[in-house]
Design a protein around this motif. Structure first.
Motif, PDB file in Angstrom:
ATOM      1  N   UNK A  93       0.858  -1.188   0.000  1.00 55.63           N
ATOM      2  CA  UNK A  93       0.000   0.000   0.000  1.00 55.63           C
ATOM      3  C   UNK A  93       0.893   1.236   0.000  1.00 55.63           C
ATOM      4  N   UNK A  94       0.688   2.098  -1.007  1.00 59.56           N
ATOM      5  CA  UNK A  94       1.625   3.189  -1.247  1.00 59.56           C
ATOM      6  C   UNK A  94       1.397   4.457  -0.451  1.00 59.56           C
ATOM      7  N   UNK A  95       1.329   4.302   0.869  1.00 57.94           N
ATOM      8  CA  UNK A  95       1.257   5.474   1.760  1.00 57.94           C
ATOM      9  C   UNK A  95       2.477   5.381   2.670  1.00 57.94           C
ATOM     10  N   UNK A  96       3.607   5.939   2.247  1.00 54.87           N
ATOM     11  CA  UNK A  96       4.874   5.741   2.969  1.00 54.87           C
ATOM     12  C   UNK A  96       4.831   6.158   4.428  1.00 54.87           C
ATOM     13  N   UNK A  97       4.012   7.146   4.752  1.00 59.58           N
ATOM     14  CA  UNK A  97       3.964   7.701   6.104  1.00 59.58           C
ATOM     15  C   UNK A  97       3.042   6.925   7.041  1.00 59.58           C
ATOM     16  N   UNK A  98       2.344   5.918   6.529  1.00 62.10           N
ATOM     17  CA  UNK A  98       1.311   5.233   7.303  1.00 62.10           C
ATOM     18  C   UNK A  98       1.866   4.553   8.549  1.00 62.10           C
ATOM     19  N   UNK A  99       2.911   3.766   8.394  1.00 61.37           N
ATOM     20  CA  UNK A  99       3.545   3.067   9.509  1.00 61.37           C
ATOM     21  C   UNK A  99       5.052   3.185   9.369  1.00 61.37           C
ATOM     22  N   UNK A 100       5.757   2.783  10.409  1.00 67.57           N
ATOM     23  CA  UNK A 100       7.223   2.877  10.379  1.00 67.57           C
ATOM     24  C   UNK A 100       7.841   1.950   9.340  1.00 67.57           C
ATOM     25  N   UNK A 101       7.136   0.888   8.976  1.00 65.38           N
ATOM     26  CA  UNK A 101       7.695  -0.061   8.015  1.00 65.38           C
ATOM     27  C   UNK A 101       7.147   0.062   6.611  1.00 65.38           C
ATOM     28  N   UNK A 102       6.308   1.092   6.377  1.00 61.45           N
ATOM     29  CA  UNK A 102       5.629   1.163   5.081  1.00 61.45           C
ATOM     30  C   UNK A 102       6.580   1.474   3.929  1.00 61.45           C
ATOM     31  N   UNK A 103       7.557   2.332   4.179  1.00 62.02           N
ATOM     32  CA  UNK A 103       8.501   2.677   3.116  1.00 62.02           C
ATOM     33  C   UNK A 103       9.277   1.454   2.627  1.00 62.02           C
TER      34      UNK A 103
END
Length: 326
Positions: A93-103
Motif C-alpha cells: 500500500x503506497x502510503x509511505x507515512x502510514x507506519x514505520x515499516x511502510x517505506x
C-alpha cells in the motif's frame, strides 16, 4: 545510477497527464510514451508495459486488472493508481507515512497500489490514533469530505467547466456549489479506509464535489464523550505530531488549529494545491469532549499524481522528494 524507464498506461487521463508533467523534466527518468493511435492496441501496450522499469497504471479498475495480467517481465514493477489492488495483500500500500515499516514495503515490492485521495486524508488523521490506542478500533466514525471537481475525471471536469462558462455568459452564479454523492453508501474507498485504519467497522463516508477545480478537505468528527477515558485535544495533537515528526510531506498544524482559520471562519480547501503535502488539523473542546480531525490536501497532488511520483521514487531508490513540491 542510470536512467530508469517509466511507462504510463493511461497517460492522457487526468492523473496520468499530471504524473507525466512531473516526470517530463527529470534527467533520472525517461518516460516511454505510446503512439496516440495505439492507446487501445493491446499488443503495443503489452510491449511497453513489459519494457519499462516501472509501469504506472492510470486506468479504470477492470482495465488495470487486465493490464497487470499482461506483464510477464519479472523485472517490471507496477504502480497502480486505480482502486483495483488497494486492499490486495500481495500488493504494498503506497502510503509511505502510514507506519514505520511502510517505506521498506514499498521499496522492496514489485507491486504497489497508490492510495485514494479521500483515504489519504482519512488515514493520515485516524490511523496513528487507532494504532496507539488513543482511539479504540471499534469507535463508530463518520467522514465528511469535499473535493474539487477535477477528481471526477474528464467527464465531470467538462461538465463543470461548461456550466461555469454558461453561468458567466449569463451573469449567474454557480448553480451547484456543493454536491454530495455516494448516498447509497458502500463507496469503493470505504474498505480501504477501514483496512488501513485498523477499524472494526467501516466508517460512514459522505463525499461531496465542490465548485472549485482542485483541492480537498476531509473531516472526521469525534464524539469523545462516548469513551470511558476520552483523550484531550492536546493529546490527539501530540500523537499526530510524534508520528509525523520526521515526515516532509505531512504537516501537523499548530494546536489549537483555530488559529489557522482565515478570519477564524473559513478553512480554505485549496491551500495545499500544487504541493505533495497533506496538512492535519485538530479542533477540540475538552469541556464538551468533542473533537474534529481535518486533513487538507491537493486531490491531484498527495491525493493522486504527487503520491504516485513519491512512490515511484521509493520503488526506484531515488530521492523521495525528486520532482515534488513540498
Amino acid at each position: 545510477m542510470g536512467v530508469s524507464t517509466v511507462f504510463i498506461d493511461g497517460e492522457a487521463g487526468t492523473t496520468g497527464l499530471q504524473i507525466y508533467q512531473r516526470l517530463a523534466e527529470r534527467d533520472d527518468i525517461k518516460v516511454i510514451s505510446i503512439d496516440p493511435d495505439k492507446r487501445k492496441d493491446t499488443t503495443e501496450r503489452t510491449k511497453l508495459l513489459n519494457a519499462a522499469d516501472v509501469s504506472i497504471l492510470c486506468l479504470p479498475d477492470d482495465a488495470a486488472l487486465e493490464a497487470v495480467s499482461w506483464v510477464t517481465n519479472p523485472k517490471t514493477k507496477i504502480l497502480d493508481a486505480s482502486t483495483a489492488h488497494r486492499t490486495n495483500k500481495n500488493w504494498a500500500y503506497g502510503f509511505p507515512e502510514l507506519t514505520s515499516g511502510q517505506r521498506s514495503q514499498i521499496a522492496k515490492s514489485t507491486r504497489v497500489s497508490n492510495p485514494g485521495c479521500y483515504p489519504t486524508g482519512f488515514l493520515a488523521v485516524v490511523s496513528p490514533l487507532v494504532s496507539t490506542g488513543t482511539l479504540p478500533a471499534d469507535l463508530p466514525m463518520t467522514v465528511n469530505a469535499i473535493s474539487g471537481y477535477s477528481g471526477g475525471g474528464k467527464k465531470l471536469i467538462a461538465q463543470y467547466e461548461a456550466s461555469h462558462q454558461e453561468n458567466q455568459q449569463q451573469g449567474r452564479e454557480s448553480v451547484a456549489p456543493y454536491s454530495p454523492y455516494g448516498l447509497q453508501f458502500g463507496h469503493k474507498h470505504v474498505k480501504e479506509m477501514q483496512t488501513y485504519a485498523g477499524l472494526s467497522h467501516a466508517p460512514l463516508f459522505v463525499p461531496a464535489v465542490g465548485d472549485f477545480a482542485q483541492g480537498m478537505v476531509v473531516q472526521v468528527p469525534l464524539p469523545l464523550w462516548t469513551l470511558d477515558q476520552p483523550p484531550t485535544g492536546q493529546q490527539l495533537h501530540d500523537v499526530l505530531s510524534e508520528h509525523y515528526a520526521d515526515e516532509p510531506f505531512v504537516r501537523v498544524m499548530p494546536y489549537p488549529a483555530v488559529n489557522e482559520l482565515r478570519d477564524r471562519t473559513f478553512l480554505e480547501a485549496k491551500s495545499a494545491n500544487h504541493t505533495n503535502e497533506v496538512q492535519l488539523f485538530v479542533f477540540a473542546n475538552d469541556v464538551t469532549q468533542e473533537a474534529l480531525l481535518v486533513a487538507r490536501l491537493d486531490n491531484l497532488g498527495k491525493g493522486a499524481s504527487g503520491a504516485a511520483v513519491q512512490n515511484l521514487n521509493i520503488m526506484l531508490s531515488l530521492p523521495e522528494s525528486a520532482g515534488l513540491t513540498q
